[in-house]
Design an enzyme around this catalytic site. Structure first.
Site, PDB file in Angstrom:
ATOM      1  N   TYR A  92    -117.719 -27.730   4.113  1.00  0.00           N
ATOM      2  CA  TYR A  92    -118.346 -29.045   4.117  1.00  0.00           C
ATOM      3  C   TYR A  92    -118.781 -29.507   5.508  1.00  0.00           C
ATOM      4  O   TYR A  92    -119.458 -30.517   5.650  1.00  0.00           O
ATOM      5  CB  TYR A  92    -117.333 -30.056   3.597  1.00  0.00           C
ATOM      6  CG  TYR A  92    -117.696 -30.660   2.283  1.00  0.00           C
ATOM      7  CD1 TYR A  92    -117.438 -29.981   1.105  1.00  0.00           C
ATOM      8  CD2 TYR A  92    -118.287 -31.910   2.214  1.00  0.00           C
ATOM      9  CE1 TYR A  92    -117.751 -30.537  -0.109  1.00  0.00           C
ATOM     10  CE2 TYR A  92    -118.607 -32.473   1.003  1.00  0.00           C
ATOM     11  CZ  TYR A  92    -118.337 -31.791  -0.151  1.00  0.00           C
ATOM     12  OH  TYR A  92    -118.651 -32.345  -1.349  1.00  0.00           O
ATOM     13  N   LYS A 137    -106.730 -22.104  -1.952  1.00  0.00           N
ATOM     14  CA  LYS A 137    -107.135 -20.841  -2.581  1.00  0.00           C
ATOM     15  C   LYS A 137    -106.756 -19.716  -1.603  1.00  0.00           C
ATOM     16  O   LYS A 137    -107.568 -18.862  -1.227  1.00  0.00           O
ATOM     17  CB  LYS A 137    -108.647 -20.910  -2.854  1.00  0.00           C
ATOM     18  CG  LYS A 137    -109.210 -19.792  -3.682  1.00  0.00           C
ATOM     19  CD  LYS A 137    -108.808 -19.855  -5.129  1.00  0.00           C
ATOM     20  CE  LYS A 137    -109.247 -18.573  -5.834  1.00  0.00           C
ATOM     21  NZ  LYS A 137    -108.566 -18.332  -7.100  1.00  0.00           N
ATOM     22  N   ASP A 185    -112.865 -32.349  -3.179  1.00  0.00           N
ATOM     23  CA  ASP A 185    -114.089 -32.931  -3.725  1.00  0.00           C
ATOM     24  C   ASP A 185    -114.159 -32.684  -5.236  1.00  0.00           C
ATOM     25  O   ASP A 185    -114.341 -33.599  -6.033  1.00  0.00           O
ATOM     26  CB  ASP A 185    -115.287 -32.271  -3.029  1.00  0.00           C
ATOM     27  CG  ASP A 185    -116.591 -32.924  -3.412  1.00  0.00           C
ATOM     28  OD1 ASP A 185    -116.598 -34.149  -3.632  1.00  0.00           O
ATOM     29  OD2 ASP A 185    -117.607 -32.217  -3.507  1.00  0.00           O
ATOM     30  N   ASP A 209    -107.475 -23.002  -8.523  1.00  0.00           N
ATOM     31  CA  ASP A 209    -107.927 -22.853  -9.920  1.00  0.00           C
ATOM     32  C   ASP A 209    -106.816 -23.208 -10.891  1.00  0.00           C
ATOM     33  O   ASP A 209    -107.035 -23.863 -11.912  1.00  0.00           O
ATOM     34  CB  ASP A 209    -108.501 -21.456 -10.194  1.00  0.00           C
ATOM     35  CG  ASP A 209    -107.728 -20.339  -9.533  1.00  0.00           C
ATOM     36  OD1 ASP A 209    -106.911 -20.635  -8.644  1.00  0.00           O
ATOM     37  OD2 ASP A 209    -107.919 -19.171  -9.896  1.00  0.00           O
TER      38      ASP A 209
END
Ligand code: NAP
Length: 412
Positions: free
Chosen positions: A158, A225, A303, A279
């Protein structure tokens, strides 16, 4: 001295003493009304907040609102979208309320919202997500989700460090990487960079843990992640645990310790620090929402996750948010300017009102914050709601923005 900003005569600025906000009884709070529906929801929000403060403190405390300008209002006055004096006024007064701003379309124009966060180093995007009884939801037990997401606001993919496919710069980057780092990136790629720093991670996780301690919440979950992106997201997890152990040792227990030392029984008064792969976290908020409380995440995960969570409890009209730095707090509606509803007095002011509730809490005016929250619940329970909630609720009566605010005030 400001060019267009009028400082309220009776207000006093918030100060910092011994690393804490010192809030006077008439704090000056800069307010950016916002574009589009900002005009509808800011009016409604100020009325609700003023009424709650009056009711809670019987005139002893009152907010001295100070209009400052960004977006279309600023352009009309200064011929600039984000005047320096707006930023200076927010920096000087520490706490501000903001409506949504249009991002003017045009070459290289940066979002005003992103600019405000970056200029003032507001590194934590804080989004509480909880259900109000009666609001329509796509899940069976929306009441089980009650989380506060701390999203890192300045780093990750980002950060905007990227090069377009085919550009001179991307060719340089690809050639350099292929040659020097022995990788094999296709020549027809665009490239983005994902920086995640130990400093950026620690200040975010510190805020999340402190928040959990201050509110006696049960856990902080690091969402990453890291199984795939080991040196960025994996490092986020490792640095998060390291910070929890070095700075909050007496107040926390990690999930490993919970099983190794405490046989799975949480010791009283401690906060559990755990981590989940991103996830899996999306499944967890649907399948086992009650096991989560504060979530600390890098920018991109946060986000996605905050919108997904907001959808579970009724959508954008109910999603509060704040961007917080070391001291400055900019409290803002999480949705945009929804131009098709602007000035029609129909839109739900809930997101901005709930952001103002966070602001009242931040000021230490918890009594007023609680009054507003309870009044919103009562108003929804009485089924008088704006169009967005109306379409999700059976037997509800549809009211406009200002009437909805009036109802909230009546229900305090
Ligand atoms: P948007 O303004 O958030 O509106 C999209 C849709 O979300 C609306 O049509 C409406 O859906 C729903 N919605 C938004 N606010 C709502 C509220 N208060 N209550 C109930 N429903 C609400 O997104 P956009 O149309 O993509 O963006 C418009 C402008 O806003 C753009 O210029 C964008 O750059 C800017 N923006 C600013 C911010 C910010 O200031 N933080 C954030 C996002 C976008 P329904 O029509 O289905 O009811």
């Amino acid at each position: 001295m400001y060019k267009h900003i009028e400082v309220p005569e009776k207000g006093q600025p918030i100060k910092i003493k011994k690393k804490k906000l010192v809030v006077p009884n008439r704090p000056i709070i800069p307010v950016i009304e916002g574009d589009g529906i900002g005009r509808d929801i800011m009016k409604a929000t100020r009325r609700v907040v003023d009424a709650a403060v009056e009711k809670a403190y019987k005139g002893r405390k009152r907010i001295a609102w100070m209009d400052v300008y960004a977006g279309e209002e600023a352009f009309a006055r200064y011929k600039e979208w984000l005047p320096d004096e707006t930023v200076a006024a927010i920096k000087k007064h520490y706490v501000a309320l903001k409506g949504p701003l249009t991002t003017p379309v045009g070459g290289g124009f940066r979002s005003l919202n992103v600019s405000l966060r970056q200029i003032m180093n507001l590194y934590a995007c804080v989004r509480p997500v909880r259900w109000f009884k009666g609001v329509g939801s796509p899940v069976t037990h929306p009441q089980k989700l009650n989380v506060v997401i701390f999203r890192e606001n300045t780093e990750d993919v980002y950060a905007g460090i990227e090069w377009k496919k085919g550009s001179k710069d991307v060719k340089k980057v690809i050639n350099w990487l292929n040659k020097n780092m022995k990788v094999d990136i296709r020549k027809d790629s665009g490239i983005g960079v994902k920086p995640i720093s130990v400093g950026g991670t620690k200040r975010l996780v510190r805020k999340a843990i402190q928040y959990a301690i201050d509110r006696k919440l049960p856990s902080v979950t690091l969402v990453h992640k890291g199984n795939i992106m080991k040196y960025t997201e994996g490092a986020f997890r490792d640095w998060g645990y390291a910070l929890a152990k070095s700075e909050f040792r007496k107040k926390i227990v990690t999930e490993d310790e919970l099983w190794d030392k405490y046989k799975g029984k949480m010791p009283k008064g401690k906060i559990l620090i755990k981590d989940r792969i991103a996830d899996s976290m999306f499944q967890q908020v649907l399948l086992r929402p009650s096991e989560y409380s504060v979530l600390a995440t890098p920018n991109l995960n946060g986000d996605y996750l905050s919108d997904a969570c907001a959808a579970q409890v009724g959508g954008l009209g109910m999603a509060a948010g704040a961007n917080i730095g070391d001291y400055i707090g900019l409290f803002e509606a999480t949705h945009g300017t929804a131009p098709k509803y602007a000035d029609k007095d129909v839109i739900n002011p809930g997101s901005l009102i709930l952001s103002a509730v966070m602001m009242l809490d931040y000021l230490g005016w918890g009594k007023a914050a609680e009054l507003v929250e309870k009044a919103i619940q009562k108003t929804i329970s009485k089924k008088t709601v704006t169009y967005d909630l109306h379409r999700q609720m059976k037997g509800a009566k549809k009211v406009g923005t200002s009437q909805y605010a009036t109802n909230i005030i009546k229900n305090m």
